[in-house]
Design a protein around this motif. Structure first.
Motif, mmCIF file in Angstrom:
data_model
loop_
_atom_site.group_PDB
_atom_site.id
_atom_site.type_symbol
_atom_site.label_atom_id
_atom_site.label_comp_id
_atom_site.label_asym_id
_atom_site.label_seq_id
_atom_site.Cartn_x
_atom_site.Cartn_y
_atom_site.Cartn_z
ATOM 1 N N GLY A 180 0.803 -1.215 0.000
ATOM 2 C CA GLY A 180 0.000 0.000 0.000
ATOM 3 C C GLY A 180 0.836 1.264 0.000
ATOM 4 O O GLY A 180 0.541 2.220 -0.736
ATOM 5 N N GLN A 181 1.883 1.299 0.816
ATOM 6 C CA GLN A 181 2.738 2.485 0.881
ATOM 7 C C GLN A 181 3.370 2.790 -0.472
ATOM 8 O O GLN A 181 3.462 3.955 -0.892
ATOM 9 N N ASN A 182 3.831 1.747 -1.155
ATOM 10 C CA ASN A 182 4.476 1.965 -2.451
ATOM 11 C C ASN A 182 3.464 2.306 -3.538
ATOM 12 O O ASN A 182 3.764 3.080 -4.443
ATOM 13 N N ALA A 183 2.256 1.740 -3.436
ATOM 14 C CA ALA A 183 1.193 2.132 -4.362
ATOM 15 C C ALA A 183 0.824 3.599 -4.160
ATOM 16 O O ALA A 183 0.617 4.349 -5.133
ATOM 17 N N ILE A 184 0.756 4.037 -2.908
ATOM 18 C CA ILE A 184 0.456 5.442 -2.615
ATOM 19 C C ILE A 184 1.498 6.360 -3.246
ATOM 20 O O ILE A 184 1.154 7.373 -3.871
ATOM 21 N N THR A 185 2.763 6.019 -3.103
ATOM 22 C CA THR A 185 3.841 6.852 -3.649
ATOM 23 C C THR A 185 3.647 7.125 -5.131
ATOM 24 O O THR A 185 3.743 8.274 -5.593
ATOM 25 N N MET A 190 1.422 10.459 -9.640
ATOM 26 C CA MET A 190 0.728 10.572 -10.923
ATOM 27 C C MET A 190 -0.482 11.492 -10.842
ATOM 28 O O MET A 190 -1.161 11.705 -11.849
ATOM 29 N N GLY A 191 -0.772 12.009 -9.652
ATOM 30 C CA GLY A 191 -1.843 12.996 -9.517
ATOM 31 C C GLY A 191 -3.223 12.455 -9.277
ATOM 32 O O GLY A 191 -4.215 13.169 -9.442
ATOM 33 N N ALA A 192 -3.336 11.185 -8.856
ATOM 34 C CA ALA A 192 -4.653 10.591 -8.603
ATOM 35 C C ALA A 192 -5.229 11.073 -7.275
ATOM 36 O O ALA A 192 -4.513 11.579 -6.406
ATOM 37 N N GLN A 193 -6.555 10.903 -7.117
ATOM 38 C CA GLN A 193 -7.192 11.066 -5.813
ATOM 39 C C GLN A 193 -7.037 9.741 -5.073
ATOM 40 O O GLN A 193 -7.561 8.726 -5.526
ATOM 41 N N VAL A 194 -6.346 9.752 -3.950
ATOM 42 C CA VAL A 194 -5.960 8.507 -3.297
ATOM 43 C C VAL A 194 -6.617 8.388 -1.919
ATOM 44 O O VAL A 194 -6.510 9.295 -1.093
ATOM 45 N N SER A 195 -7.276 7.259 -1.696
ATOM 46 C CA SER A 195 -7.811 6.909 -0.388
ATOM 47 C C SER A 195 -7.195 5.584 0.034
ATOM 48 O O SER A 195 -7.097 4.660 -0.774
ATOM 49 N N LEU A 207 0.848 7.537 7.744
ATOM 50 C CA LEU A 207 0.598 7.919 6.356
ATOM 51 C C LEU A 207 0.059 9.343 6.262
ATOM 52 O O LEU A 207 0.439 10.105 5.358
ATOM 53 N N ASP A 208 -0.796 9.709 7.189
ATOM 54 C CA ASP A 208 -1.343 11.068 7.206
ATOM 55 C C ASP A 208 -0.238 12.092 7.452
ATOM 56 O O ASP A 208 -0.205 13.157 6.823
ATOM 57 N N GLN A 209 0.679 11.768 8.362
ATOM 58 C CA GLN A 209 1.791 12.675 8.636
ATOM 59 C C GLN A 209 2.709 12.815 7.424
ATOM 60 O O GLN A 209 3.263 13.884 7.169
ATOM 61 N N GLN A 210 2.851 11.707 6.657
ATOM 62 C CA GLN A 210 3.741 11.734 5.496
ATOM 63 C C GLN A 210 3.126 12.474 4.309
ATOM 64 O O GLN A 210 3.802 13.250 3.633
ATOM 65 N N TYR A 211 1.828 12.242 4.069
ATOM 66 C CA TYR A 211 1.216 12.762 2.842
ATOM 67 C C TYR A 211 0.252 13.925 3.080
ATOM 68 O O TYR A 211 -0.134 14.607 2.126
ATOM 69 N N GLY A 212 -0.175 14.129 4.315
ATOM 70 C CA GLY A 212 -1.088 15.226 4.596
ATOM 71 C C GLY A 212 -2.366 15.124 3.792
ATOM 72 O O GLY A 212 -2.947 14.047 3.632
ATOM 73 N N ASN A 213 -2.800 16.265 3.222
ATOM 74 C CA ASN A 213 -4.077 16.277 2.504
ATOM 75 C C ASN A 213 -3.974 15.757 1.069
ATOM 76 O O ASN A 213 -4.930 15.846 0.311
ATOM 77 N N ARG A 214 -2.829 15.173 0.725
ATOM 78 C CA ARG A 214 -2.725 14.563 -0.615
ATOM 79 C C ARG A 214 -3.400 13.195 -0.668
ATOM 80 O O ARG A 214 -3.630 12.652 -1.747
ATOM 81 N N ILE A 215 -3.691 12.606 0.488
ATOM 82 C CA ILE A 215 -4.429 11.345 0.533
ATOM 83 C C ILE A 215 -5.527 11.441 1.591
ATOM 84 O O ILE A 215 -5.506 12.324 2.451
ATOM 85 N N CYS A 216 -6.459 10.501 1.511
ATOM 86 C CA CYS A 216 -7.513 10.373 2.529
ATOM 87 C C CYS A 216 -7.288 9.047 3.243
ATOM 88 O O CYS A 216 -7.176 7.996 2.588
#
Length: 373
Positions: A180-185, A190-195, A207-216
């Motif tokens: 999951g972590q590598n899929a998120i990266t 690539m600019g997708a909406q990621v949950s 994950l929230d600390q790493q990516y902030g509001n770029r993921i849900c």
């Protein structure tokens, strides 16, 4: 010790159990290494690369199995390889036995000591030999999913990252572990909406600390999975229960409710898959469609990037191969409890409890079974 590396024969499997660099390290420690001819070609390593490192090239897999005490592979042995295994041998490879009773039966019959990369643990309880291939598969899952979303692949015709004025694809990743972590990266890149959904709040917090509001980030309840999968363009199944069959988190009914042309990439397919409609596919024929949803379920995804995967895998496995070779299998497995966790079958006994439970077989602790070899 005499160590053998046969050529992988699984469909479109181009990885190899040892790189020339790994061979050189083993030869320097006084071991004899035998490589089946052309075993490394798919990863860009020719026979002369192995000979230069000190290996002996043999013509057939039969010669490898006849000659060697330790067999080092990448993927699970197929039936033609399993009949070659002997009781005095140790097999070191990925096995993924829980959903594979035929392989389990053959390995029990062989009497060999069979160590699965995917259940070896480190001092922190993590899976050091599964991690590098999970990293590769996680990154590849987004590439494969983006391709399958194209209309020519029966997908929705959606560009993963969208363009100005058009929303990007909705990517739902089930499991926030290594896959999951590598899929998120890659998906974020690539600019997708990621949950991402996971049952570990601590992992979701990281994950929230790493990516902030770029993921849900979402706690992985049945309701959350249903709500987000129904609206997804691409679903990545990255769930892992070490050594056990993957739980079916996406039901037949939920797949039927997804958007037509949506894509599922079930990276958990080695352990049976976490989607009810999943079945293993190959690089020859990687996809199938159920209820207008495209499924990509290739069981050896990293084999497509064989050079990267071989080097990454060998970086992780070489210290364990050196230990098995230098001490001998029985001593190293007796003294090293983390490596012993990798023993799934030994001396005709099932020695990994999740495998025994999955198939209704008797479980024998590895520490007990090792006394018979």
């Amino acid at each position: 010790m005499q160590i053998g590396v046969p050529k992988e024969i699984k469909n479109h499997e181009y990885r190899v159990g040892l790189s020339p660099a790994g061979v050189k390290e083993l030869v320097q420690d006084g071991h004899d290494i035998f490589i089946e001819s052309t075993a490394g070609n798919g990863a860009g390593f020719g026979d002369q690369d192995y000979q230069k490192a000190g290996a002996v090239i043999l013509d057939t897999a039969e010669q490898i199995f006849l000659q060697c005490e330790l067999i080092v592979k990448v993927k699970e042995p197929l039936p033609s390889e399993r009949i070659l295994l002997q009781p005095h041998q140790t097999l070191f490879t990925y096995l993924h036995l829980a959903p594979d009773p035929d392989q389990t039966a053959d390995l029990i019959q062989s009497g060999a000591c069979c160590i699965a990369y995917e259940t070896v643990v480190d001092h922190h309880g993590k899976l050091p030999l599964l991690a590098p291939m999970s990293e590769v598969a996680g990154r590849m899952s987004i590439q494969a999913g983006a391709r399958c979303l194209e209309k020519s692949m029966q997908g929705r015709g959606v560009l993963l990252g969208g363009v100005p004025g058009v929303e990007p694809a909705r990517v739902v990743i089930i499991g926030g572990g290594v896959v999951g972590q590598n899929a998120i990266t890659v998906a974020v890149g690539m600019g997708a909406q990621v949950s991402v959904l996971d049952t570990s709040v601590d992992q979701l917090r990281r994950l929230d600390q790493q990516y902030g509001n770029r993921i849900c980030t979402l706690y992985s309840s049945s309701q959350a999975i249903e709500d987000f999968v129904i609206n997804a363009d691409l679903v990545i199944g990255g769930v892992l229960l070490p050594g056990a069959a993957a739980p079916k988190l996406v039901s037949y009914e939920l797949v039927g409710a997804m958007k037509a042309g949506a894509v599922i990439v079930d990276v958990a397919i080695d352990q049976g898959g976490c989607v009810a409609t999943s079945k293993a596919t190959t690089h020859d024929n990687p996809t199938f469609v159920v209820d207008d949803v495209v499924h990509y379920c290739v069981a050896n995804m990293p084999g497509a990037v064989a050079r990267t995967s071989t080097i990454a895998l060998n970086n992780a496995t070489l210290p364990y191969i050196l230990e098995l070779a230098n001490k001998g299998s029985k001593r190293s497995l007796t003294e090293n409890p983390q490596l012993r966790e990798g023993v799934n079958i030994c001396g005709g006994k099932v020695t990994h409890k999740p495998v025994a439970d999955a198939q209704g077989l008797e479980y024998t602790p590895a520490s007990v079974a090792l006394k018979s070899i």
